[in-house]
Scaffold this active site. Sequence first.
Site, short mmCIF file in Angstrom:
data_model
loop_
_atom_site.label_atom_id
_atom_site.label_comp_id
_atom_site.label_asym_id
_atom_site.label_seq_id
_atom_site.Cartn_x
_atom_site.Cartn_y
_atom_site.Cartn_z
N LYS A 273 -11.29 -4.36 -3.08
CA LYS A 273 -12.18 -3.20 -3.24
C LYS A 273 -11.50 -2.09 -4.02
O LYS A 273 -12.13 -1.31 -4.69
CB LYS A 273 -12.53 -2.60 -1.87
N LYS B 216 -5.14 -10.48 -5.81
CA LYS B 216 -6.28 -10.66 -4.91
C LYS B 216 -7.50 -9.84 -5.38
O LYS B 216 -7.33 -8.70 -5.83
CB LYS B 216 -5.83 -10.18 -3.52
N LYS C 27 0.82 -1.23 0.00
CA LYS C 27 0.00 0.00 0.00
C LYS C 27 0.85 1.26 0.00
O LYS C 27 0.46 2.28 -0.57
CB LYS C 27 -0.98 0.00 1.17
#
Length: 355
Positions: free
Chosen positions: A220, A217, A115
């Site tokens: 969202k 993966k 991230k």
Amino acid sequence: MSGFKERIFSGAQPTGNLHLGNYLGAIKRWVELQETHECIYCVVDMHALTILPDPVELLKATREITAAYIAAGIDPKKNIVFNQSRVKQHAELAWVFNCIARIGWMNRMTQFKDKAGKDRENASLGLLAYPSLMAADILLYRATHVPVGDDQKQHLELTRDIAQKFNNDYSSRIEQLGVGIEMKSGDETINGFFPITEPMISGPAMRIMSLRDGTKKMSKSDPSDLSRINLVDDADTITKKIRKAKTDADAIPSEVEGLEGRPEADNLVGIYAALAGQDKAATCREFGGKQFSEFKASLAELAVATMSPITQEMRKLNEDPAYIDQVLRDGGERAGELAEKTMHDVRDIVGFLQN
Ligand code: AQP
């Protein structure tokens, strides 16, 4: 785990719409566990702040995710359902854990590395400390088991490390105050305050992958909406996304070993297996030799049949924000009582004056 009463804790971030990965990897399991365990399910809005969402979107997503929990079958009366920021002790315990955990531990977290990207110096301190807050979420309730998807495995290992270090660093104080519980640590029996939580990660849906790339993966935050099935998608959208899902040219193998090296095929078979409540081997036996066009039609039918009742219930609940707010208020009060009991002892253990 000896001594500690079995208790489940888990949560999801209100950072957007929940998707099939969240449902199969976590929420479906949460629903099953409420039959056998005392469960606490949290909407972790403080974690969502690490990506600085728009405040109005955060409020909206907090209610929508609560609606998704209830629509999926979680009973907010039997269990505790609440939003994290309502119970201030999460932040308080996270601070204590920030002083227990080591920076090196945090720097090794793959989620932080992914991230934060290349510009790590510019990442927020909250993003780095995320796993410490997650450990606080779990250990505030002295939860013994945490059902999560495979992507959270490393964070749960860190939760165990934090619990262990806290128990060790304060072992004599815990003993002196008589607030510990006996538990096994390797061959030894020790007196610890926090349980060494067990992750519950198993089954064919531990890690659902993107429908566009079987090596990534389902998430969202993926910019492509075609990469995921959202819980709010209608039947036509679900069918279209499955039809467009990336596959290879071979047929479905009759044995599960035939899925090796075929990430997209493995993912779709895994999704079917999880929805049908079977393992991948059973799905391979059922569809072995069939082409993907045929398999995808069956998968779409099963996905729509499973998801539609949840989606419809979610829509109904979303029209009643007052009910959702009441659920979160009530859950927050009950969670707050448990949290304060733990935090009161933690303050005594670490030496904060509170009388
Ligand atoms: N693809 C997945 N397969 C299986 N389980 C998954 N989970 C998430 N993605 C998958 C599990 O869902 C629970 C709630 O997740 P979360 O919302 O707290 O966090 P996340 O892992 O950050 O979800 P996303 O969709 O990947 O969000 P972004 O894109 O914001 O990072 C957890 O138990 C998680 O394991």
